[in-house]
Design a protein around this motif. Structure first.
Motif, PDB file in Angstrom:
ATOM      1  N   ILE A  14     -10.417  41.003  50.744  1.00  0.00           N
ATOM      2  CA  ILE A  14     -11.319  39.918  51.144  1.00  0.00           C
ATOM      3  C   ILE A  14     -11.558  38.971  49.972  1.00  0.00           C
ATOM      4  N   GLU A  15     -11.687  39.525  48.770  1.00  0.00           N
ATOM      5  CA  GLU A  15     -12.006  38.734  47.570  1.00  0.00           C
ATOM      6  C   GLU A  15     -10.764  38.133  46.909  1.00  0.00           C
ATOM      7  N   ALA A  16      -9.584  38.340  47.476  1.00  0.00           N
ATOM      8  CA  ALA A  16      -8.335  37.898  46.841  1.00  0.00           C
ATOM      9  C   ALA A  16      -8.263  36.377  46.726  1.00  0.00           C
ATOM     10  N   ARG A  17      -7.458  35.927  45.765  1.00  0.00           N
ATOM     11  CA  ARG A  17      -7.196  34.502  45.597  1.00  0.00           C
ATOM     12  C   ARG A  17      -5.892  34.166  46.323  1.00  0.00           C
ATOM     13  N   HIS A  18      -5.919  33.149  47.156  1.00  0.00           N
ATOM     14  CA  HIS A  18      -4.746  32.757  47.924  1.00  0.00           C
ATOM     15  C   HIS A  18      -3.939  31.745  47.119  1.00  0.00           C
ATOM     16  N   LYS A  19      -2.899  32.249  46.412  1.00  0.00           N
ATOM     17  CA  LYS A  19      -2.105  31.412  45.522  1.00  0.00           C
ATOM     18  C   LYS A  19      -1.294  30.385  46.314  1.00  0.00           C
ATOM     19  N   LYS A  20      -0.692  30.839  47.416  1.00  0.00           N
ATOM     20  CA  LYS A  20      -0.045  29.933  48.368  1.00  0.00           C
ATOM     21  C   LYS A  20      -0.790  30.127  49.680  1.00  0.00           C
ATOM     22  N   PRO A  21      -1.804  29.314  49.928  1.00  0.00           N
ATOM     23  CA  PRO A  21      -2.726  29.565  51.047  1.00  0.00           C
ATOM     24  C   PRO A  21      -2.037  29.626  52.404  1.00  0.00           C
ATOM     25  N   SER A  78       6.651  33.432  53.189  1.00  0.00           N
ATOM     26  CA  SER A  78       6.753  32.913  51.820  1.00  0.00           C
ATOM     27  C   SER A  78       5.410  32.873  51.096  1.00  0.00           C
ATOM     28  N   LYS A  79       4.329  33.167  51.786  1.00  0.00           N
ATOM     29  CA  LYS A  79       2.998  33.017  51.212  1.00  0.00           C
ATOM     30  C   LYS A  79       2.645  34.166  50.274  1.00  0.00           C
ATOM     31  N   VAL A  80       1.960  33.830  49.173  1.00  0.00           N
ATOM     32  CA  VAL A  80       1.631  34.794  48.123  1.00  0.00           C
ATOM     33  C   VAL A  80       0.121  34.926  47.976  1.00  0.00           C
ATOM     34  N   ILE A  81      -0.331  36.157  47.723  1.00  0.00           N
ATOM     35  CA  ILE A  81      -1.753  36.429  47.527  1.00  0.00           C
ATOM     36  C   ILE A  81      -1.933  37.200  46.227  1.00  0.00           C
ATOM     37  N   GLU A  82      -3.056  36.923  45.524  1.00  0.00           N
ATOM     38  CA  GLU A  82      -3.378  37.622  44.270  1.00  0.00           C
ATOM     39  C   GLU A  82      -4.603  38.504  44.511  1.00  0.00           C
ATOM     40  N   ILE A  83      -4.377  39.835  44.448  1.00  0.00           N
ATOM     41  CA  ILE A  83      -5.433  40.796  44.744  1.00  0.00           C
ATOM     42  C   ILE A  83      -5.978  41.374  43.444  1.00  0.00           C
ATOM     43  N   PRO A  84      -7.298  41.310  43.219  1.00  0.00           N
ATOM     44  CA  PRO A  84      -7.866  41.884  41.987  1.00  0.00           C
ATOM     45  C   PRO A  84      -7.809  43.410  42.014  1.00  0.00           C
ATOM     46  N   ARG A  85      -7.495  44.005  40.859  1.00  0.00           N
ATOM     47  CA  ARG A  85      -7.453  45.458  40.714  1.00  0.00           C
ATOM     48  C   ARG A  85      -8.771  45.952  40.129  1.00  0.00           C
ATOM     49  N   GLU A  86      -9.067  47.232  40.370  1.00  0.00           N
ATOM     50  CA  GLU A  86     -10.301  47.819  39.858  1.00  0.00           C
ATOM     51  C   GLU A  86     -10.321  47.850  38.335  1.00  0.00           C
ATOM     52  N   ASN A  87      -9.131  47.950  37.700  1.00  0.00           N
ATOM     53  CA  ASN A  87      -9.056  48.051  36.235  1.00  0.00           C
ATOM     54  C   ASN A  87      -9.043  46.688  35.548  1.00  0.00           C
ATOM     55  N   GLY A  88      -9.269  45.628  36.331  1.00  0.00           N
ATOM     56  CA  GLY A  88      -9.276  44.290  35.747  1.00  0.00           C
ATOM     57  C   GLY A  88      -7.956  43.569  35.870  1.00  0.00           C
ATOM     58  N   GLY A  89      -6.905  44.264  36.308  1.00  0.00           N
ATOM     59  CA  GLY A  89      -5.607  43.628  36.492  1.00  0.00           C
ATOM     60  C   GLY A  89      -5.527  42.929  37.836  1.00  0.00           C
ATOM     61  N   TRP A  90      -4.312  42.577  38.258  1.00  0.00           N
ATOM     62  CA  TRP A  90      -4.129  41.905  39.535  1.00  0.00           C
ATOM     63  C   TRP A  90      -2.773  42.261  40.117  1.00  0.00           C
ATOM     64  N   LEU A  91      -2.635  42.060  41.417  1.00  0.00           N
ATOM     65  CA  LEU A  91      -1.385  42.306  42.126  1.00  0.00           C
ATOM     66  C   LEU A  91      -0.994  41.040  42.873  1.00  0.00           C
ATOM     67  N   LEU A  92       0.220  40.550  42.648  1.00  0.00           N
ATOM     68  CA  LEU A  92       0.771  39.438  43.410  1.00  0.00           C
ATOM     69  C   LEU A  92       1.713  39.989  44.475  1.00  0.00           C
ATOM     70  N   VAL A 172      -8.155  26.649  48.188  1.00  0.00           N
ATOM     71  CA  VAL A 172      -8.102  25.209  47.894  1.00  0.00           C
ATOM     72  C   VAL A 172      -7.270  25.046  46.629  1.00  0.00           C
ATOM     73  N   VAL A 173      -6.004  24.721  46.800  1.00  0.00           N
ATOM     74  CA  VAL A 173      -5.071  24.723  45.678  1.00  0.00           C
ATOM     75  C   VAL A 173      -5.384  23.597  44.703  1.00  0.00           C
ATOM     76  N   GLU A 174      -4.789  23.727  43.504  1.00  0.00           N
ATOM     77  CA  GLU A 174      -5.010  22.745  42.437  1.00  0.00           C
ATOM     78  C   GLU A 174      -4.631  21.338  42.906  1.00  0.00           C
ATOM     79  N   LYS A 175      -5.395  20.383  42.510  1.00  0.00           N
ATOM     80  CA  LYS A 175      -5.208  18.964  42.811  1.00  0.00           C
ATOM     81  C   LYS A 175      -5.649  18.581  44.227  1.00  0.00           C
ATOM     82  N   ILE A 176      -6.112  19.566  45.019  1.00  0.00           N
ATOM     83  CA  ILE A 176      -6.671  19.246  46.332  1.00  0.00           C
ATOM     84  C   ILE A 176      -8.187  19.117  46.174  1.00  0.00           C
ATOM     85  N   TYR A 177      -8.732  17.972  46.490  1.00  0.00           N
ATOM     86  CA  TYR A 177     -10.155  17.674  46.340  1.00  0.00           C
ATOM     87  C   TYR A 177     -10.654  18.094  44.952  1.00  0.00           C
ATOM     88  N   PRO A 178     -10.091  17.524  43.887  1.00  0.00           N
ATOM     89  CA  PRO A 178     -10.492  17.919  42.529  1.00  0.00           C
ATOM     90  C   PRO A 178     -11.939  17.562  42.190  1.00  0.00           C
TER      91      PRO A 178
END
Length: 388
Positions: A14-21, A78-92, A172-178
């Motif tokens: 739920i808290e993941a960052r949508h790199k390619k939304p 083709s869409k990519v998601i970045e999931i936060p890990r419990e140890n502070g890392g991340w998974l793409l 909301v990807v970079e450069k969209i509604y900056p």
């Protein structure tokens, strides 16, 4: 499409960052697939969605547009998601590993990538659930993401997030509604308005500034007053809503042909919490799903009660126990230790239990709830058939 399906995801997802939304169409496909996962599943299956359901879900008009559906699925893969890990890392990772059109059956078969298993399967704690119908009614990708985030935090009533993190979580990807002013109008306020209008949540927000710039947003989250006022008027004094009320509502939405009144639920959940702690709701969901699918169970409430009693006996012996174990367990312990009062009561007879399973009062309350969720008269009648 069965819009009463429940979507359950791990909170890190739920808290993941949508790199390619995901587009709004792609989100609806993914969440429909998630709603098809059974609580007892140990691995991903291939999830089949009919072309007709694709048509309704994606808002396609006229004849089946196979080329357009294929394009949607290709983009989804083709869409990519970045999931936060419990140890502070991340998974793409991607969402979908394969998609196949089934010739002659008019359906699409899809499968999740295996990396998503920890966030969708056998969830014991730290997860969020909501009805699929709430997101299928939304027309904006930002609204769907905002609803998921608000649903995760609504039990606390508040959530605070930096503008930067919020942009990433909403996709909301970079450069969209900056500029914040544009982000506020086109994304934040537009999404809040749609969620407030079409779902079971009522959201407001407050800007937190550092100097003259808005740095963070504090959300307040409540159940929608518009939906609540449509419930039957009661002469009793309203009780304060708490987390357990939400749990009882979710369990009742899962149950088919029976209903947990407040008294039964309170004692059932007390016993389940003593055995499974934070995983109590998940274990009960799996037990309810089994009862729904198992035709030999003629007395659902009595069966659920007996299984929790068995789990308590084994728990008292010091052994870990899950519902998966209960399905095959024939073990009795003969222990004499004190156990919750509910377990010491005489077994309820089939006649007593079945008589309370589907009452006229429950039917009326369910009909009112379905009306408050915006169901059409035809959809309500179809839903009500499940409890006859």
């Amino acid at each position: 499409m069965k819009e009463n399906y429940v979507v359950t995801q791990g909170n890190n997802l739920i808290e993941a960052r949508h790199k390619k939304p995901l587009s709004v169409r792609e989100q609806k496909i993914i969440l429909t697939m998630v709603s098809m996962i059974n609580p007892t599943d140990e691995d991903f299956r291939e999830y089949v969605i009919s072309i007709k359901d694709f048509h309704e879900m994606l808002g396609l008009q006229g004849r089946e547009k196979y080329t357009e559906i294929k394009t949607v699925v290709e983009n989804l893969m083709s869409k990519v998601i970045e999931i936060p890990r419990e140890n502070g890392g991340w998974l793409l990772t991607h969402w979908v590993s394969s998609a196949e059109y089934i010739q002659g059956k008019g359906s699409i078969r899809l499968k999740f990538v295996p990396e998503l298993k920890p966030y969708m399967l056998q969830l014991k704690s730290q997860f969020t659930s909501y009805r699929l119908s709430n997101v299928l009614s939304l027309n904006s990708t930002y609204s769907i993401r905002l609803y998921e985030l608000m649903k995760k935090w609504h039990h606390l009533g508040k959530w605070e997030c930096s503008i930067e993190d919020l942009r990433g979580k909403l996709g909301v990807v970079e450069k969209i509604y900056p500029r914040y002013a544009n982000f506020k109008i086109r994304v934040l306020k537009a999404a809040i308005d749609e969620v407030n209008e079409k779902t079971d949540l009522l959201i407001d927000f407050r800007e937190i500034k550092k100097g003259r710039s808005v740095e963070r947003i504090e959300f307040t989250i409540k159940h929608s007053v518009e939906k609540e006022v449509k419930l039957p008027i009661s002469t009793e004094k309203p009780k304060k809503n708490d987390v357990n009320d939400d749990i009882r509502e979710r369990l009742n939405l899962t149950a088919k042909g029976y209903h947990f009144d407040q008294s039964f639920f309170t004692q059932m959940y007390q016993g389940a919490s003593l055995i499974w702690n934070d995983a109590a709701e998940n274990e009960l969901q799996m037990l309810i799903h089994y009862v729904n699918e198992e035709e030999t169970v003629k007395n659902p409430l009595g069966f659920i009660k007996s299984k929790i009693k068995t789990a308590w006996d084994i728990h008292q012996d010091g052994f870990p126990i899950t519902f998966a174990d209960l399905k095959v367990s024939k073990r009795t312990t003969g222990r004499t230790e004190v156990i919750p009062d509910w377990f010491n009561e005489r077994n309820t007879s089939k006649e007593e239990t079945v008589a309370t399973v589907v009452t006229e009062e429950y039917q009326e309350k369910k009909r009112a709830l379905l009306e408050s969720l915006g169901k059409s008269p035809e959809e309500i009648e179809e839903e009500m058939k499940d409890n006859k």
